[in-house]
Write an enzyme that holds these catalytic residues in place. Structure first.
Site, PDB file in Angstrom:
ATOM      1  N   LYS A  61       1.140   3.829  -2.996  1.00 34.35           N
ATOM      2  CA  LYS A  61       0.847   5.542  -2.823  1.00 34.35           C
ATOM      3  C   LYS A  61       1.716   6.488  -3.180  1.00 34.35           C
ATOM      4  O   LYS A  61       1.936   7.534  -3.610  1.00 34.35           O
ATOM      5  CB  LYS A  61       0.143   5.709  -1.321  1.00 34.35           C
TER       6      LYS A  61
ATOM      7  N   TYR B  39       0.898  -1.019   0.057  1.00 37.03           N
ATOM      8  CA  TYR B  39      -0.191  -0.047  -0.029  1.00 37.03           C
ATOM      9  C   TYR B  39       0.831   1.239  -0.134  1.00 37.03           C
ATOM     10  O   TYR B  39       0.680   2.168  -0.916  1.00 37.03           O
ATOM     11  CB  TYR B  39      -0.770  -0.127   1.165  1.00 37.03           C
TER      12      TYR B  39
END
Length: 232
Positions: free
Chosen positions: A160, A156
């Site tokens: 990002k 994750y």
């Protein structure tokens, strides 16, 4: 009337962004992969549902065709759809795990942005807001005073970081479109088991702010609810 398309808008930050922008006079198109959930959310919000799976080229193309037929253009595209991937021992992660996360959080933004650009360019002031995260910041994840430093989520966070950089590159490549990234902050949603300290309304402040800026606002920025931040 500002026409805004939001991916992943059936719940959480996407839904709250839709609710707030409708309240500000936007015509909002609720994009979601699950038709039942998307239609329910749109009906409750007073929006129109458009099915879109950002991992599927055909689905994205169909969504663009739908909007072209009904609205004819898009003024604001909010790339909100995202997944967190597995929270597990990093040594057990697989290449397939990584591809699945990046397919939504990064490639999904590429697919959606490229497909919607012709509709955005029909707007007199086109805007793209990418919902990124401070979890992708080296500075934030190394600061023991920040909640981002307490989480270990390799896929994750990496996705990002990639999305924020993608935003700056699009801003350079698309001088006719305002492209910025928003950091919602640590917000209580299903995404994190409602563990965040911010309300969902607070978590959408940066997204709504970027979606409603006036003509001439800057491009290529990383913004949280307190304002522009340096990304590193």
């Amino acid at each position: 009337m500002t026409i805004t398309f939001i991916t992943g808008a059936n719940k959480g930050l996407g839904r709250e962004t839709a609710r707030r922008l409708i309240g500000l006079g936007h015509t909002v198109l609720v994009g979601a992969r699950d038709a039942e959930q998307g239609e329910e959310a749109a009906a409750e919000l007073g929006a129109r549902f458009v099915r879109i799976d950002v991992t599927d080229d055909a689905s994205v193309a169909a969504a663009v065709a739908d909007v072209a037929e009904h609205e004819g253009l898009v003024d604001v595209l909010v790339n909100n759809a995202g997944v967190h991937g597995p929270f597990t021992d990093p040594t057990s992660l697989t290449g397939a795990d990584a591809l699945a996360v990046f397919d939504v959080n990064v490639a999904g933004v590429v697919r959606t942005t490229a497909a919607f650009l012709p509709l955005l360019r029909r707007s007199s002031d086109p805007v793209i807001v990418n919902v990124s995260s401070g979890m992708g910041s080296l500075e934030h994840t190394h600061d023991p005073a920040r909640p981002e430093s307490k989480v270990v989520s390799p896929l994750y966070t990496a996705s990002k970081a990639a999305l924020t950089m993608l935003t700056t590159q699009y801003a350079k490549a698309l001088p006719d479109v305002r492209v910025n990234a928003a950091d919602p902050g640590y917000t209580a949603t299903d995404f994190n088991g409602n563990s965040g300290h911010q309300t969902v309304t607070e978590g959408t402040d940066a997204v709504v702010g970027l979606a409603t800026e006036g003509r001439g606002a800057g491009s290529g920025r990383f913004v949280d609810r307190a304002g522009e931040v340096t990304w590193s």
